[in-house]
Design an enzyme around this catalytic site. Structure first.
Site, PDB file in Angstrom:
ATOM      1  N   LYS A  13       0.863  -0.995  -0.096  1.00 11.42           N
ATOM      2  CA  LYS A  13      -0.037   0.089   0.027  1.00 11.42           C
ATOM      3  C   LYS A  13       0.952   1.235  -0.164  1.00 11.42           C
ATOM      4  CE  LYS A  13      -1.662  -0.994   4.101  1.00 11.42           C
ATOM      5  NZ  LYS A  13      -0.902  -2.299   4.238  1.00 11.42           N
ATOM      6  N   ARG A  88      -9.262   0.643   9.004  1.00 11.82           N
ATOM      7  CA  ARG A  88      -8.570  -0.445   9.451  1.00 11.82           C
ATOM      8  C   ARG A  88      -9.583  -1.209  10.184  1.00 11.82           C
ATOM      9  NH1 ARG A  88      -2.905   0.294   8.821  1.00 11.82           N
ATOM     10  NH2 ARG A  88      -1.945  -1.472   9.839  1.00 11.82           N
ATOM     11  N   ARG A 127      12.042  -5.836   5.144  1.00 12.67           N
ATOM     12  CA  ARG A 127      11.994  -4.459   4.900  1.00 12.67           C
ATOM     13  C   ARG A 127      12.979  -3.424   5.403  1.00 12.67           C
ATOM     14  NH1 ARG A 127       5.969  -1.555   5.440  1.00 12.67           N
ATOM     15  NH2 ARG A 127       6.319  -2.511   7.451  1.00 12.67           N
ATOM     16  N   ARG A 160      11.987  -1.816  11.135  1.00 10.82           N
ATOM     17  CA  ARG A 160      10.701  -1.180  11.992  1.00 10.82           C
ATOM     18  C   ARG A 160      10.734  -2.366  12.979  1.00 10.82           C
ATOM     19  NH1 ARG A 160       5.537   0.275   8.380  1.00 10.82           N
ATOM     20  NH2 ARG A 160       4.512  -0.847   9.905  1.00 10.82           N
ATOM     21  N   ARG A 171       0.203  -9.128  13.498  1.00  6.16           N
ATOM     22  CA  ARG A 171      -0.312  -8.272  12.852  1.00  6.16           C
ATOM     23  C   ARG A 171      -1.091  -8.895  11.660  1.00  6.16           C
ATOM     24  NH1 ARG A 171       5.016  -5.322  10.618  1.00  6.16           N
ATOM     25  NH2 ARG A 171       3.501  -3.891   9.451  1.00  6.16           N
TER      26      ARG A 171
END
Ligand code: AP5
Length: 214
Positions: A13, A88, A127, A160, A171
């Site tokens: 996204k 969300r 990431r 992160r 998550r």
């Protein structure tokens, strides 16, 4: 153009919203980025949000909705926006509908990024993000030219805290339980377009532009 980008953590996204928002001259309103900024500044809201984010849970609706309502009233959002990571929950979607109605606005399209769980795990655990400008890299899929440094601003790249494998799995569970009901919510309103979220970022970007043009 008022769009919502919907998808699991790591679905792409942010990557796609940044590109399309830049092309169209509209803001990318990313609640995750806004919350991380509040955490970095050490504000009260940031401290509250951090305890949820670190364990992969959603920040309470009231906190997030307040942030988005303020952001939508800024001048640059008047000609359109891409909501990235908001809403969300169904409760957030209902509040958004009211916020927009009060401003005589509607959402034009909701783009849903479909990506398999194995791919989501690979993307999130690999990431890396730039501390300086927020650019996103992936150790295997889009590595920086020089290890640990941003190509654009030479800022330090970091992982992160919520991208560790255990938190990513949490998550994904939270997404399935609390966010995936939004698919029916927007499908029933005729707003949902499903995009295959695997493949090159360029091909995915083309599919999004086609969906938006329709
Ligand atoms: P947030 O920051 O929004 O995280 P997220 O939704 O979990 O989304 P991500 O940023 O992890 O993934 P993305 O889909 O943007 O993927 P990206 O493009 O970076 O939220 C973090 C936390 O904040 C939440 O857990 C929650 O606590 C809180 N929060 C945020 N919003 C909230 C809300 N509305 N309500 C309550 N709480 C909220 O890509 C991922 C990786 O894949 C990158 O490395 C990228 O380079 C790579 N990649 C991208 N596209 C491709 C491709 N096509 N092929 C290969 N690799 C790719």
């Amino acid at each position: 153009m008022r769009l919502i980008f919907l998808g699991a953590p790591g679905a792409g996204k942010g990557t796609q919203a940044r590109t399309l928002a830049g092309e169209r001259g509209i803001p990318q309103i990313a609640t995750g980025d806004m919350l991380r900024e509040a955490v970095a500044k050490g504000t009260r809201l940031g401290m509250e949000a951090k305890s949820y984010m670190d364990r992969g849970a959603l920040v309470p609706d009231k906190v997030v909705v307040g942030l988005v309502a303020e952001r939508l009233d800024q001048d640059d959002a008047k000609k359109g926006f891409i909501l990235d990571g908001f809403p969300r929950t169904v409760a957030q979607a209902e509040v958004l509908e009211r916020l927009l109605k009060d401003r005589e606005l509607v959402v034009d399209r909701v783009i849903f990024f479909e990506v398999s769980e194995g791919e989501l795990l690979r993307r999130l655990t690999g990431r890396r993000v730039c501390r300086g400008c927020g650019a996103t890299y992936h150790l295997a899929f889009s590595p920086p030219k020089s290890a640990g440094r941003c190509d654009r601003c030479e800022g330090e790249l970091y992982q992160r805290e919520d991208d560790s494998e255990a938190t990513v799995r949490r998550r994904l569970e939270v997404y399935a339980a609390q966010t995936s009901p939004l698919l029916d919510y927007y499908r029933s309103r005729g707003l949902l377009t499903r995009i295959a979220g695997e493949g090159s970022p360029e091909a995915i970007g083309r599919a999004i532009r086609q969906a938006v043009a329709r």
